[in-house]
Motif scaffolding. Structure first.
Motif, PDB file in Angstrom:
ATOM      1  N   LEU A 191       0.997  -1.234  -0.042  1.00  0.00           N
ATOM      2  CA  LEU A 191      -0.052  -0.063  -0.110  1.00  0.00           C
ATOM      3  C   LEU A 191       0.990   1.214   0.001  1.00  0.00           C
ATOM      4  O   LEU A 191       1.725   1.457   0.760  1.00  0.00           O
ATOM      5  CB  LEU A 191      -0.663  -0.082   1.212  1.00  0.00           C
ATOM      6  CG  LEU A 191      -1.963   1.183   1.295  1.00  0.00           C
ATOM      7  CD1 LEU A 191      -3.352   0.752   1.914  1.00  0.00           C
ATOM      8  CD2 LEU A 191      -1.382   2.177   2.186  1.00  0.00           C
ATOM      9  N   LEU A 192       0.390   2.167  -0.919  1.00  0.00           N
ATOM     10  CA  LEU A 192       1.206   3.490  -0.875  1.00  0.00           C
ATOM     11  C   LEU A 192       0.227   4.541  -0.345  1.00  0.00           C
ATOM     12  O   LEU A 192      -0.803   4.738  -0.689  1.00  0.00           O
ATOM     13  CB  LEU A 192       1.662   3.851  -2.328  1.00  0.00           C
ATOM     14  CG  LEU A 192       1.721   5.431  -2.708  1.00  0.00           C
ATOM     15  CD1 LEU A 192       3.131   5.715  -1.600  1.00  0.00           C
ATOM     16  CD2 LEU A 192       2.437   5.536  -3.936  1.00  0.00           C
ATOM     17  N   ALA A 193       0.730   5.079   0.891  1.00  0.00           N
ATOM     18  CA  ALA A 193      -0.203   6.125   1.447  1.00  0.00           C
ATOM     19  C   ALA A 193       0.483   7.611   1.138  1.00  0.00           C
ATOM     20  O   ALA A 193       1.457   7.854   1.654  1.00  0.00           O
ATOM     21  CB  ALA A 193      -0.203   5.669   2.965  1.00  0.00           C
ATOM     22  N   LEU A 194      -0.328   8.235   0.066  1.00  0.00           N
ATOM     23  CA  LEU A 194       0.201   9.304  -0.418  1.00  0.00           C
ATOM     24  C   LEU A 194      -0.404  10.517   0.506  1.00  0.00           C
ATOM     25  O   LEU A 194      -1.552  10.676   0.088  1.00  0.00           O
ATOM     26  CB  LEU A 194       0.098   9.669  -1.954  1.00  0.00           C
ATOM     27  CG  LEU A 194       0.525  10.843  -2.563  1.00  0.00           C
ATOM     28  CD1 LEU A 194       1.748  10.713  -2.747  1.00  0.00           C
ATOM     29  CD2 LEU A 194      -0.147  10.834  -4.050  1.00  0.00           C
ATOM     30  N   TYR A 195      -0.035  11.043   1.627  1.00  0.00           N
ATOM     31  CA  TYR A 195      -0.547  11.919   2.163  1.00  0.00           C
ATOM     32  C   TYR A 195      -0.225  13.357   2.207  1.00  0.00           C
ATOM     33  O   TYR A 195      -0.668  14.121   2.679  1.00  0.00           O
ATOM     34  CB  TYR A 195      -0.263  11.461   3.852  1.00  0.00           C
ATOM     35  CG  TYR A 195       1.118  11.684   4.497  1.00  0.00           C
ATOM     36  CD1 TYR A 195       1.538  12.871   4.880  1.00  0.00           C
ATOM     37  CD2 TYR A 195       1.958  10.605   4.137  1.00  0.00           C
ATOM     38  CE1 TYR A 195       2.907  12.860   5.475  1.00  0.00           C
ATOM     39  CE2 TYR A 195       3.438  10.864   4.523  1.00  0.00           C
ATOM     40  CZ  TYR A 195       3.804  11.865   5.031  1.00  0.00           C
ATOM     41  OH  TYR A 195       5.067  12.157   5.626  1.00  0.00           O
ATOM     42  N   GLY A 196       0.873  13.665   1.187  1.00  0.00           N
ATOM     43  CA  GLY A 196       1.018  14.986   0.919  1.00  0.00           C
ATOM     44  C   GLY A 196       1.861  15.292  -0.163  1.00  0.00           C
ATOM     45  O   GLY A 196       2.000  14.146  -1.087  1.00  0.00           O
TER      46      GLY A 196
END
Length: 319
Positions: free
Chosen positions: A228-233
């Motif tokens: 999973l890639l959590a792209l938070y910014g």
């Protein structure tokens, strides 16, 4: 009171230090003498209009201080209480109006400055590591900008949950900070995906990426199948349009673009996350690195330093 006001979107020059009338609390609101305001990349996005808000705007969405007045209907907070908040616009000021339901009482042992430095990034790190991808013992995790304010908190929380942490940094000084926070491996940004595969063999379970455009492709390439890639910014800029079929081809990957407000949508969830974060700070289990304090009037310099990546840890504005 004094406040930073944005009347038109633009670079840091649009941050004007001005005098405004003292605010009065409405129903369900409290007025706070602000002791410190956190500086975050989302403030830059609001200033630039990337995330547009109505103008004129007092930016800043995180802070802490002492309640001076409460509005009708507020029963669980009284003048003199120390509170902190995140996700409430208007914190770049000497006084702020906060919905009582978004204010969190500070525990003993946590100063207003520490609270202002940890609320937004701390709860963001909490939802990323506990909910967006709930790290399990032995998971491999990649954290970009591991020596930044977010990266240092993410690293510590990932270690609390038993992960092996790989962090990316840009200088030897930042490598030292990342290792002090608990990172097991620290690498540079050049060919980082290949280095991650060398370390792990098959890639990491999750990538926490607040950098955006500059790291996105390598972040995808760093994942193991079903990672999973959590792209938070998007500190380096937004990611270009993306074909979701690529997730399938790379191993049934997951991609999410989460936001704090969706993870503190209820008072109960807000108190859970803030309670954990502030409790860890009070006990010493979570260290908060305040890099620099600026007078409120120097908000422009704070934004310039943040965007130029001249800092590590957290930046605060002090009214």
């Amino acid at each position: 009171m004094h406040a930073i006001v944005v009347s038109t979107y633009g670079d840091s020059s649009v941050l004007d230090y001005t005098e405004r009338p003292d605010p009065q609390p409405g129903p369900g609101e409290v007025v706070v003498d602000v002791a410190a305001s956190g500086v975050n990349f989302i403030d830059v996005y609001h200033r630039e209009g990337r995330y547009p808000l109505p103008l004129p705007l007092i930016p800043g969405s995180e802070g802490a201080g002492t309640v001076t007045a409460v509005g009708p209907g507020v029963t669980d907070i009284v003048p003199g209480d120390r509170v902190a908040w995140a996700g409430v616009i208007g914190s770049y000021a000497s006084k702020a109006v906060i919905p009582a339901e978004r204010a969190v009482l500070l525990p003993d042992g946590v100063s207003a400055e520490l609270a202002a430095a940890v609320m937004l990034q701390g709860m963001t790190a909490h939802y990323l590591t506990h909910s967006t991808y709930a790290i399990k013992q032995g998971d491999d995790v990649l954290i970009h900008a591991a020596a930044g304010g977010m990266g240092l908190l993410l690293t510590q929380m990932a270690k609390l949950r038993g992960a092996r942490v790989i962090g990316t940094v840009s200088t030897p000084e930042k490598e030292k900070l990342a290792r002090q926070a608990g990172a097991d491996e620290v690498i540079g940004y050049e060919d980082f995906a290949a280095k991650v595969k060398e370390i792990t063999g098959s890639g990491v379970h999750v990538v926490y990426d607040g950098v955006g455009a500059a790291t996105f492709e390598g972040s995808l390439a760093s994942l193991r199948p079903r990672g999973l890639l959590a792209l938070y910014g998007a500190a380096s800029g937004p990611v270009p349009p993306f074909d979701p079929q690529r997730l399938n081809a790379a191993g049934s990957l997951f991609l999410t673009r989460p936001s704090l407000n969706h993870y503190i949508a209820t008072r109960e969830e807000l108190l859970w996350r803030a309670g954990d974060v502030l409790g860890w700070v009070a006990s010493g289990a979570l260290k908060v690195h305040i890099s620099q304090r600026y007078p409120l009037a120097e908000a422009r310099r704070a934004h310039d330093d943040l965007q130029a990546r001249r800092t590590t840890g957290k930046l605060l504005l002090i009214p």
